[in-house]
Design a protein around this motif. Structure first.
Motif: not given
Length: 216
Positions: A1-5, A7-19
């Motif tokens: 079973m994969q880790r919860p952290e 499983a929660g990853l997604t490409r739909e995420r905010p853009f941090d200008p610094r990163r």
């Protein structure tokens, strides 16, 4: 079973200008010039009417947000091109060091403190130290634009995904020689990246910039 952290990853995420880094791939004279325009009028029209204006908007937006703008161009590191990949040699692909062909379009000229990385393969991660540079800057999201959608852009997006970055393709800020090839490429690599249009990306970036400023 994969880790919860995980499983929660997604490409739909905010853009941090610094990163977040905007990467312009092969926006250089050898790719688009009067000779190319004469041979490929359909490609010329897309570059002139859509891609170049959108690239200008993206560069301006990223600079205004304080985000990184980076370029990679096809260019030999040596005068005789002995450093080129085997594929470039077999294809007789020779972009002379310091030549006009290797220069970024004047309309997209890099700023004085923006990085331009010469490459001698279709995949910038394979023939340069770009990963090392991006890690040093603290980048985790790579926004990929430029030419050609089904060649160097495709290769860059897939490699960025495999190397642990969040890649983003700006679908109306890249092009290849025909619309069918462009559409096929977007469909082929769509599983490796998030795909956005210029207006949508700039809206997300502006929202993230405002959020970052209010939290400082």
């Amino acid at each position: 079973m994969q880790r919860p952290e995980d499983a929660g990853l997604t490409r739909e995420r905010p853009f941090d200008p610094r990163r977040t880094c905007l990467l312009l791939v092969d926006t250089q004279n050898v790719v688009w010039n009067p000779d190319v325009a004469a041979r490929l009028p359909e490609f010329d029209a897309v570059v002139r009417d859509t891609v170049l204006p959108n690239l200008k908007r993206l560069v301006a937006g990223f600079r205004a947000a304080g985000a990184e703008v980076m370029y990679t161009v096809m260019e030999n590191l040596t005068k005789d091109g002995r450093d080129r990949s085997l594929d470039y040699k077999l294809s007789n692909f020779f972009i002379a060091k310091g030549s006009w062909d290797a220069k970024v379009f004047d309309a997209l000229a890099p700023g004085e403190d923006e990085i331009v990385i010469p490459k001698t393969s279709s995949g910038v991660f394979n023939s340069t130290n770009i990963e090392y540079v991006l890690r040093n800057i603290g980048i985790d999201t790579l926004v990929v634009t430029g030419f050609l959608t089904d060649q160097c852009v495709d290769h860059t997006l897939r490699d960025a995904a495999d190397r642990g970055f969040y890649p983003v393709c700006v679908s109306d800020a890249c092009a290849t020689h025909t619309p069918d090839r462009h559409a096929a490429a977007l469909n082929a690599f769509g599983g490796y990246c998030r795909t956005l249009g210029t207006a949508e990306l700039l809206e997300h970036l502006a929202m993230s910039s405002r959020g970052a400023a209010s939290s400082d």
